[in-house]
Write an enzyme that holds these catalytic residues in place. Structure first.
Site, PDB file in Angstrom:
ATOM      1  N   SER A 141       0.817  -1.209   0.000  1.00 59.50           N
ATOM      2  CA  SER A 141       0.000   0.000   0.000  1.00 59.50           C
ATOM      3  C   SER A 141       0.853   1.261   0.000  1.00 59.50           C
ATOM      4  O   SER A 141       1.966   1.282   0.544  1.00 59.50           O
ATOM      5  CB  SER A 141      -0.899   0.005   1.241  1.00 59.50           C
ATOM      6  OG  SER A 141      -1.544   1.255   1.407  1.00 59.50           O
ATOM      7  N   TYR A 165      -2.557   5.662  -4.161  1.00 61.61           N
ATOM      8  CA  TYR A 165      -3.575   6.688  -3.956  1.00 61.61           C
ATOM      9  C   TYR A 165      -3.129   7.928  -4.719  1.00 61.61           C
ATOM     10  O   TYR A 165      -1.958   8.313  -4.665  1.00 61.61           O
ATOM     11  CB  TYR A 165      -3.714   7.048  -2.476  1.00 61.61           C
ATOM     12  CG  TYR A 165      -4.363   5.990  -1.622  1.00 61.61           C
ATOM     13  CD1 TYR A 165      -5.683   5.607  -1.840  1.00 61.61           C
ATOM     14  CD2 TYR A 165      -3.658   5.384  -0.585  1.00 61.61           C
ATOM     15  CE1 TYR A 165      -6.278   4.639  -1.046  1.00 61.61           C
ATOM     16  CE2 TYR A 165      -4.251   4.427   0.216  1.00 61.61           C
ATOM     17  CZ  TYR A 165      -5.559   4.054  -0.025  1.00 61.61           C
ATOM     18  OH  TYR A 165      -6.144   3.101   0.762  1.00 61.61           O
ATOM     19  N   THR A 191      -6.290   2.965  -6.574  1.00 68.79           N
ATOM     20  CA  THR A 191      -7.521   2.946  -5.782  1.00 68.79           C
ATOM     21  C   THR A 191      -8.316   4.211  -6.056  1.00 68.79           C
ATOM     22  O   THR A 191      -7.787   5.323  -5.962  1.00 68.79           O
ATOM     23  CB  THR A 191      -7.195   2.825  -4.285  1.00 68.79           C
ATOM     24  OG1 THR A 191      -6.557   1.569  -4.056  1.00 68.79           O
ATOM     25  CG2 THR A 191      -8.457   2.893  -3.443  1.00 68.79           C
ATOM     26  N   LYS A 281      -8.931  -0.295  -8.617  1.00 67.63           N
ATOM     27  CA  LYS A 281      -9.542  -0.872  -7.415  1.00 67.63           C
ATOM     28  C   LYS A 281     -10.597   0.063  -6.832  1.00 67.63           C
ATOM     29  O   LYS A 281     -10.374   1.265  -6.732  1.00 67.63           O
ATOM     30  CB  LYS A 281      -8.459  -1.145  -6.368  1.00 67.63           C
ATOM     31  CG  LYS A 281      -8.950  -1.775  -5.084  1.00 67.63           C
ATOM     32  CD  LYS A 281      -7.776  -2.038  -4.147  1.00 67.63           C
ATOM     33  CE  LYS A 281      -8.198  -2.760  -2.878  1.00 67.63           C
ATOM     34  NZ  LYS A 281      -9.049  -1.929  -2.011  1.00 67.63           N
ATOM     35  N   HIS A 305     -13.802  -1.337  -0.341  1.00 72.64           N
ATOM     36  CA  HIS A 305     -12.702  -0.974   0.565  1.00 72.64           C
ATOM     37  C   HIS A 305     -12.856  -1.683   1.901  1.00 72.64           C
ATOM     38  O   HIS A 305     -12.535  -1.127   2.958  1.00 72.64           O
ATOM     39  CB  HIS A 305     -12.660   0.546   0.771  1.00 72.64           C
ATOM     40  CG  HIS A 305     -11.273   1.099   0.937  1.00 72.64           C
ATOM     41  ND1 HIS A 305     -10.606   1.750  -0.071  1.00 72.64           N
ATOM     42  CD2 HIS A 305     -10.419   1.100   1.995  1.00 72.64           C
ATOM     43  CE1 HIS A 305      -9.412   2.136   0.361  1.00 72.64           C
ATOM     44  NE2 HIS A 305      -9.283   1.740   1.615  1.00 72.64           N
ATOM     45  N   ARG A 308     -14.799   0.063   4.635  1.00 70.01           N
ATOM     46  CA  ARG A 308     -14.122   1.106   5.418  1.00 70.01           C
ATOM     47  C   ARG A 308     -14.343   2.515   4.865  1.00 70.01           C
ATOM     48  O   ARG A 308     -13.846   3.493   5.421  1.00 70.01           O
ATOM     49  CB  ARG A 308     -12.619   0.809   5.485  1.00 70.01           C
ATOM     50  CG  ARG A 308     -12.314  -0.489   6.194  1.00 70.01           C
ATOM     51  CD  ARG A 308     -10.900  -0.973   5.921  1.00 70.01           C
ATOM     52  NE  ARG A 308      -9.897  -0.166   6.579  1.00 70.01           N
ATOM     53  CZ  ARG A 308      -9.553  -0.288   7.867  1.00 70.01           C
ATOM     54  NH1 ARG A 308     -10.170  -1.169   8.634  1.00 70.01           N
ATOM     55  NH2 ARG A 308      -8.603   0.462   8.396  1.00 70.01           N
ATOM     56  N   GLY A 338     -14.808  -9.141   2.595  1.00 67.52           N
ATOM     57  CA  GLY A 338     -15.641 -10.137   3.248  1.00 67.52           C
ATOM     58  C   GLY A 338     -15.141 -11.559   3.206  1.00 67.52           C
ATOM     59  O   GLY A 338     -15.768 -12.454   3.769  1.00 67.52           O
ATOM     60  N   ILE A 339     -14.000 -11.812   2.555  1.00 69.48           N
ATOM     61  CA  ILE A 339     -13.515 -13.187   2.399  1.00 69.48           C
ATOM     62  C   ILE A 339     -12.903 -13.676   3.713  1.00 69.48           C
ATOM     63  O   ILE A 339     -11.935 -13.107   4.212  1.00 69.48           O
ATOM     64  CB  ILE A 339     -12.490 -13.277   1.260  1.00 69.48           C
ATOM     65  CG1 ILE A 339     -13.173 -12.998  -0.078  1.00 69.48           C
ATOM     66  CG2 ILE A 339     -11.815 -14.648   1.240  1.00 69.48           C
ATOM     67  CD1 ILE A 339     -12.226 -12.877  -1.249  1.00 69.48           C
ATOM     68  N   MET A 340     -13.476 -14.747   4.254  1.00 68.72           N
ATOM     69  CA  MET A 340     -12.986 -15.333   5.503  1.00 68.72           C
ATOM     70  C   MET A 340     -12.823 -16.843   5.399  1.00 68.72           C
ATOM     71  O   MET A 340     -12.489 -17.489   6.394  1.00 68.72           O
ATOM     72  CB  MET A 340     -13.950 -14.990   6.650  1.00 68.72           C
ATOM     73  CG  MET A 340     -13.983 -13.523   7.034  1.00 68.72           C
ATOM     74  SD  MET A 340     -12.478 -12.968   7.885  1.00 68.72           S
ATOM     75  CE  MET A 340     -12.757 -13.659   9.521  1.00 68.72           C
ATOM     76  N   GLY A 359      -7.477  -9.141   2.801  1.00 71.28           N
ATOM     77  CA  GLY A 359      -6.871  -8.100   3.609  1.00 71.28           C
ATOM     78  C   GLY A 359      -6.914  -8.455   5.083  1.00 71.28           C
ATOM     79  O   GLY A 359      -5.904  -8.770   5.698  1.00 71.28           O
TER      80      GLY A 359
END
Length: 438
Positions: A141, A165, A191, A281, A305, A308, A338-340, A359
């Site tokens: 990042s 950014y 992003t 992104k 994001h 966030r 949301g990937i867990m 992330g």
């Protein structure tokens, strides 16, 4: 009278007990012991919360405002139904995938995360080296805590991407792009969903700052977590890939860095400057997916994001099928948020995603155990992917298709005028691109 069919009792013999007496070799290293006991990403999250100060953990774990977007994104993956095929030979499973012209061993990579060494002192070096060892991409990042060059040096054989950014200071942004190119990064991730910072209320309540402030509250919270503070205070001071020094809250930093005037022209300009693969992104609509493709993106990432930025934002997994129908033959469609679980990744690939990014799942592992924790994250997700593929009856990712997944309805719009209006509104046209070299 005793029943004849009752089992007769006898004294066990040593040879009968021997196969049952198999004791595991004790593990005296506490980190390895707790990581070995973790069987899911949620287990790693539990460990991370226990060993990390509240402000740092909440920065990772939290989202904007009521954290509705994050909860919905995770719920969307839970609200799926798989449709397996049986009587298939799945003795060997191939999880590799061509992503932006090169092979990734798994259909996921590590997403860009800010202030990573704040979570655990090994930071981006742990992520980059773990990703390289696993044969998957790592993303650094703009707000990372290890420099572009140091990440490249830590993982010289890894596949590194740089996330950018667009600042109000354009020259500073372009200087980062040049450094990433010189260091051998093969993809640039721009992003586009941060005109301003989201309202991350946990950070506000915690007074999250860089470096962390030693207040009575933080000292009290640190007492049961001495290892984190010892590591933090005895390793190199925090340094950012793009900042020399900052004293203040994260929200103030974000508001200083991000530029609300960024438009298609800036992305088009970056496309002309960057010779490698370009990823956009933060796409959250079909219309913006089309715009990004017209601007020359080699890949787009459906992302809110991680919840966030805008709370109640579109759910990337729900948006995936319509975006794939619109641009899937012209560019690679990636997905995060949301990937867990590895099953979430399999479902995304089945619905048309070329690739996914993790992330929080990565950071939970990092906080739980540094480099070893990141390795454990990758190991858990990889195992879940392989198992899910076998249970679905597929041996390669290319065999996955929408018919393997049903997105069960939970949030059903009463009407769709807003969505239709967005889709049918006059599209923002991509600026005319100059011929290369002009």
């Amino acid at each position: 009278r005793k029943q004849r069919n009752m089992a007769e009792r006898r004294i066990p013999k040593v040879r009968d007990l021997a196969p049952l007496m198999q004791f595991k070799k004790p593990e005296f290293n506490a980190r390895r012991r707790r990581l070995a006991a973790a069987t899911s990403i949620y287990d790693l999250r539990t460990i991370a919360k226990r060993v990390t100060p509240r402000a740092a953990f909440d920065y990772t774990d939290g989202a904007a405002e009521g954290e509705i977007s994050l909860a919905r994104a995770r719920q969307a993956f839970q609200d799926i139904e798989f449709h397996p095929s049986v009587l298939r030979d799945v003795s060997a499973v191939d999880t590799s995938r061509e992503v932006l012209g090169r092979t990734s061993a798994m259909p996921f990579g590590i997403a860009p995360t800010g202030f990573t060494r704040m979570m655990q002192t090994e930071g981006e070096r742990a992520g980059a080296t773990a990703a390289a060892a696993a044969g998957i991409p790592f993303s650094l990042s703009t707000m990372g805590t290890t420099s572009i060059e140091d990440v490249a040096a830590a993982a010289p054989d890894g596949r590194n991407w740089f996330q950018l950014y667009m600042w109000t200071d354009r020259e500073r942004s372009l200087a980062l792009v040049d450094r990433a190119a010189a260091a051998g990064y093969d993809a640039l991730m721009v992003t586009v969903d941060t005109p301003v910072g989201g309202a991350r209320l946990r950070d506000v309540k915690n007074g999250f700052s860089i470096p962390p402030a030693l207040t009575p509250r933080t000292i009290l919270n640190a007492l049961p977590r001495p290892a984190w503070w010892i590591n933090f205070l005895t390793t190199e001071p925090l340094a950012f890939a793009s900042l020399d020094r900052w004293s203040g809250t994260v929200a103030a930093l974000v508001d200083t860095m991000f530029d609300p005037t960024v438009g298609p022209e800036e992305v088009s300009f970056i496309r002309e400057q960057w010779k490698g693969k370009l990823i956009v992104k933060g796409i959250q609509s079909v219309a913006d997916a089309r715009l990004a493709v017209d601007l020359g993106a080699d890949g787009i990432i459906l992302s809110n994001h991680g919840g966030r930025q805008l709370d109640r934002a579109p759910i990337p997994f729900h948006l995936l099928p319509s975006v794939v129908r619109e641009v899937g033959t012209e560019t690679e469609v990636h997905l995060d948020t949301g990937i867990m679980n590895g099953a979430d990744i399999v479902a995304s690939v089945a619905m048309g995603a070329r690739f996914t990014l993790i992330g929080r799942a990565y950071l939970y592992g990092l906080m739980a155990g540094g480099r070893q924790g990141v390795d454990r994250t990758i190991e858990i997700l990889s195992s879940e992917i392989r198992r899910t593929m076998k249970l679905l009856g597929v041996s390669t990712l290319d065999e996955l298709e929408p018919g393997h997944v049903t997105q069960l309805a939970r949030l059903v719009p009463l009407a769709q005028p807003a969505a239709d209006a967005v889709a049918s509104a006059p599209a923002r046209k991509a600026p005319a691109r100059k011929p290369q070299g002009s």
